[in-house]
Write a protein that holds these residues in place. Structure first.
Motif, PDB file in Angstrom:
ATOM      1  N   LEU A 143       0.850  -1.189   0.000  1.00 41.87           N
ATOM      2  CA  LEU A 143       0.000   0.000   0.000  1.00 41.87           C
ATOM      3  C   LEU A 143       0.891   1.246   0.000  1.00 41.87           C
ATOM      4  N   PRO A 144       0.671   2.184  -0.937  1.00 40.17           N
ATOM      5  CA  PRO A 144       1.498   3.402  -0.973  1.00 40.17           C
ATOM      6  C   PRO A 144       1.419   4.155   0.359  1.00 40.17           C
ATOM      7  N   SER A 145       2.504   4.787   0.751  1.00 37.66           N
ATOM      8  CA  SER A 145       2.539   5.461   2.052  1.00 37.66           C
ATOM      9  C   SER A 145       1.486   6.557   2.161  1.00 37.66           C
ATOM     10  N   PHE A 146       1.237   7.287   1.044  1.00 43.01           N
ATOM     11  CA  PHE A 146       0.245   8.365   1.115  1.00 43.01           C
ATOM     12  C   PHE A 146      -1.141   7.798   1.398  1.00 43.01           C
ATOM     13  N   ARG A 147      -1.418   6.603   0.849  1.00 45.98           N
ATOM     14  CA  ARG A 147      -2.720   5.976   1.089  1.00 45.98           C
ATOM     15  C   ARG A 147      -2.803   5.459   2.521  1.00 45.98           C
ATOM     16  N   PHE A 148      -1.699   4.966   3.033  1.00 47.61           N
ATOM     17  CA  PHE A 148      -1.649   4.525   4.430  1.00 47.61           C
ATOM     18  C   PHE A 148      -2.017   5.683   5.348  1.00 47.61           C
ATOM     19  N   HIS A 149      -1.457   6.869   5.075  1.00 46.05           N
ATOM     20  CA  HIS A 149      -1.737   8.037   5.911  1.00 46.05           C
ATOM     21  C   HIS A 149      -3.212   8.439   5.829  1.00 46.05           C
ATOM     22  N   GLU A 150      -3.780   8.355   4.640  1.00 44.35           N
ATOM     23  CA  GLU A 150      -5.200   8.693   4.486  1.00 44.35           C
ATOM     24  C   GLU A 150      -6.079   7.755   5.303  1.00 44.35           C
ATOM     25  N   LEU A 151      -5.777   6.451   5.233  1.00 45.65           N
ATOM     26  CA  LEU A 151      -6.563   5.481   5.989  1.00 45.65           C
ATOM     27  C   LEU A 151      -6.306   5.607   7.483  1.00 45.65           C
ATOM     28  N   ASP A 152      -5.088   5.967   7.857  1.00 45.14           N
ATOM     29  CA  ASP A 152      -4.755   6.227   9.258  1.00 45.14           C
ATOM     30  C   ASP A 152      -5.631   7.357   9.793  1.00 45.14           C
ATOM     31  N   THR A 153      -5.736   8.417   9.006  1.00 44.25           N
ATOM     32  CA  THR A 153      -6.581   9.552   9.381  1.00 44.25           C
ATOM     33  C   THR A 153      -8.026   9.121   9.563  1.00 44.25           C
ATOM     34  N   GLU A 154      -8.509   8.340   8.626  1.00 40.91           N
ATOM     35  CA  GLU A 154      -9.902   7.881   8.703  1.00 40.91           C
ATOM     36  C   GLU A 154     -10.119   6.990   9.918  1.00 40.91           C
ATOM     37  N   LEU A 190      12.427   9.154   7.157  1.00 35.89           N
ATOM     38  CA  LEU A 190      12.724   7.943   7.923  1.00 35.89           C
ATOM     39  C   LEU A 190      13.376   6.891   7.032  1.00 35.89           C
ATOM     40  N   SER A 191      14.446   6.325   7.522  1.00 30.41           N
ATOM     41  CA  SER A 191      15.119   5.265   6.756  1.00 30.41           C
ATOM     42  C   SER A 191      14.486   3.903   7.018  1.00 30.41           C
ATOM     43  N   ASP A 192      13.710   3.791   8.096  1.00 32.56           N
ATOM     44  CA  ASP A 192      13.109   2.517   8.476  1.00 32.56           C
ATOM     45  C   ASP A 192      11.584   2.577   8.472  1.00 32.56           C
ATOM     46  N   TRP A 193      11.023   3.243   7.465  1.00 31.86           N
ATOM     47  CA  TRP A 193       9.571   3.389   7.391  1.00 31.86           C
ATOM     48  C   TRP A 193       8.832   2.055   7.492  1.00 31.86           C
ATOM     49  N   PRO A 194       9.270   0.969   6.822  1.00 37.68           N
ATOM     50  CA  PRO A 194       8.545  -0.304   6.966  1.00 37.68           C
ATOM     51  C   PRO A 194       8.414  -0.751   8.417  1.00 37.68           C
ATOM     52  N   ALA A 195       9.482  -0.572   9.201  1.00 43.39           N
ATOM     53  CA  ALA A 195       9.430  -0.964  10.608  1.00 43.39           C
ATOM     54  C   ALA A 195       8.495  -0.042  11.394  1.00 43.39           C
ATOM     55  N   VAL A 196       8.551   1.246  11.089  1.00 39.42           N
ATOM     56  CA  VAL A 196       7.663   2.211  11.749  1.00 39.42           C
ATOM     57  C   VAL A 196       6.212   1.896  11.416  1.00 39.42           C
ATOM     58  N   ARG A 197       5.976   1.617  10.160  1.00 34.38           N
ATOM     59  CA  ARG A 197       4.622   1.289   9.699  1.00 34.38           C
ATOM     60  C   ARG A 197       4.088   0.049  10.418  1.00 34.38           C
ATOM     61  N   SER A 198       4.935  -0.947  10.572  1.00 35.08           N
ATOM     62  CA  SER A 198       4.539  -2.167  11.266  1.00 35.08           C
ATOM     63  C   SER A 198       4.197  -1.876  12.724  1.00 35.08           C
ATOM     64  N   GLU A 199       5.006  -1.037  13.372  1.00 39.21           N
ATOM     65  CA  GLU A 199       4.744  -0.679  14.761  1.00 39.21           C
ATOM     66  C   GLU A 199       3.449   0.126  14.893  1.00 39.21           C
ATOM     67  N   LEU A 200       3.204   1.009  13.948  1.00 41.75           N
ATOM     68  CA  LEU A 200       1.962   1.777  13.967  1.00 41.75           C
ATOM     69  C   LEU A 200       0.742   0.855  13.905  1.00 41.75           C
ATOM     70  N   GLN A 201       0.836  -0.185  13.099  1.00 41.39           N
ATOM     71  CA  GLN A 201      -0.273  -1.122  12.989  1.00 41.39           C
ATOM     72  C   GLN A 201      -0.481  -1.910  14.280  1.00 41.39           C
ATOM     73  N   VAL A 202       0.613  -2.264  14.930  1.00 41.98           N
ATOM     74  CA  VAL A 202       0.489  -2.928  16.233  1.00 41.98           C
ATOM     75  C   VAL A 202      -0.244  -2.016  17.214  1.00 41.98           C
ATOM     76  N   GLN A 203       0.138  -0.748  17.216  1.00 40.11           N
ATOM     77  CA  GLN A 203      -0.511   0.215  18.101  1.00 40.11           C
ATOM     78  C   GLN A 203      -1.977   0.430  17.723  1.00 40.11           C
ATOM     79  N   HIS A 204      -2.247   0.499  16.419  1.00 36.73           N
ATOM     80  CA  HIS A 204      -3.632   0.667  15.965  1.00 36.73           C
ATOM     81  C   HIS A 204      -4.507  -0.497  16.442  1.00 36.73           C
ATOM     82  N   ARG A 205      -3.992  -1.712  16.319  1.00 40.76           N
ATOM     83  CA  ARG A 205      -4.754  -2.882  16.744  1.00 40.76           C
ATOM     84  C   ARG A 205      -5.023  -2.839  18.247  1.00 40.76           C
ATOM     85  N   ALA A 206      -4.033  -2.397  19.000  1.00 37.94           N
ATOM     86  CA  ALA A 206      -4.204  -2.297  20.451  1.00 37.94           C
ATOM     87  C   ALA A 206      -5.257  -1.243  20.799  1.00 37.94           C
ATOM     88  N   ILE A 207      -5.239  -0.127  20.079  1.00 35.86           N
ATOM     89  CA  ILE A 207      -6.225   0.925  20.301  1.00 35.86           C
ATOM     90  C   ILE A 207      -7.626   0.400  20.025  1.00 35.86           C
TER      91      ILE A 207
END
Length: 243
Positions: A143-154, A190-207
């Motif tokens: 998923l493109p990063s810009f689309r990830f951010h849009e869905l994150d916002t939603e 960020l040089s490690d965006w994939p890792a950050v993205r993965s962590e964000l999803q873990v946090q989203h699931r917890a929320i």
């Protein structure tokens, strides 16, 4: 006749009064420029300026040309207009991004507590299912990063809606839209965006789980960690969002 530079405010005041009285409602078409100009004794250019401002405020949508679809129709999109204003003032640095983060903390954590106390309903379950569906889409590594951010916002806005406060939901949507540029700039660095993205999803699931459990305090704490964790990515030594 009013000064030309201020004549357009007559149109704004007129519409406010008509909306308050119920004479005009969302979905109604405004009178033509000619009719409004004649009624108020101002130029059509002033009327046009007033309509443009109403358009920018998210109160009308204008269509040029002729026929039944031409003209200005009353709408109501407050978050879009507010988001543009916030974005511009963030760009001027009049509104610090860190203050925006603190505002998000206040709104989202309190909304989480209010959502936990809200009555059960079919709509609540639909919102939770929608939030889960958004996360499923966001799990796609391609998923493109810009689309990830849009869905994150939603995702965040959808959960905020569970509190049942339309004003808070509108402000939240505006804040998220207003900071999308900052988010994209942060991620681009960020040089490690994939890792950050993965962590964000873990946090989203917890929320999401805390919302499902109706645990308002846990939801507030999880959101607090999530928001501060991300904002610190651009300034690791900054701790102001904690206070």
């Amino acid at each position: 006749m009013p000064a030309a530079s201020r004549a357009y405010t007559i149109v704004l005041d007129w519409l406010e009064q008509r909306l308050r009285s119920g004479e005009i409602a969302v979905g109604d078409k405004l009178p033509s420029e000619r009719d409004l100009a004649e009624e108020f004794g101002i130029s059509r250019a002033s009327v046009r300026e007033g309509v443009r401002i109403l358009d920018a405020m998210g109160l009308v949508r204008s269509a040029t040309g002729s026929g039944p679809r031409a003209g200005a129709v009353v709408i109501s999109e407050p978050s879009t207009a507010l988001a543009w204003a916030l974005r511009m003032h963030i760009a001027t640095q009049s509104l610090p991004v860190w203050d925006i983060a603190q505002t998000r903390l206040l709104l989202e954590t309190q909304s989480a507590r209010d959502a936990a106390a809200a009555p059960e309903s079919e709509q609540r379950q639909e919102v939770l299912d929608r939030a889960a569906a958004l996360l499923d889409v966001m799990d796609d590594p391609d998923l493109p990063s810009f689309r990830f951010h849009e869905l994150d916002t939603e995702f965040h806005t959808v959960l905020t809606s569970l509190a049942g406060n339309v004003v808070v939901e509108t402000i939240m949507d505006s804040l998220r839209q207003a900071t999308i540029g900052y988010v994209q700039e942060t991620v681009a660095g960020l040089s490690d965006w994939p890792a950050v993205r993965s962590e964000l999803q873990v946090q989203h699931r917890a929320i999401l789980q805390t919302f499902r459990d109706r645990d308002g305090e846990a939801a507030a704490a999880t959101l607090h960690h999530h928001i501060t964790w991300f904002y610190r990515l651009s300034a690791p030594d900054r701790d102001s969002v904690d206070h």
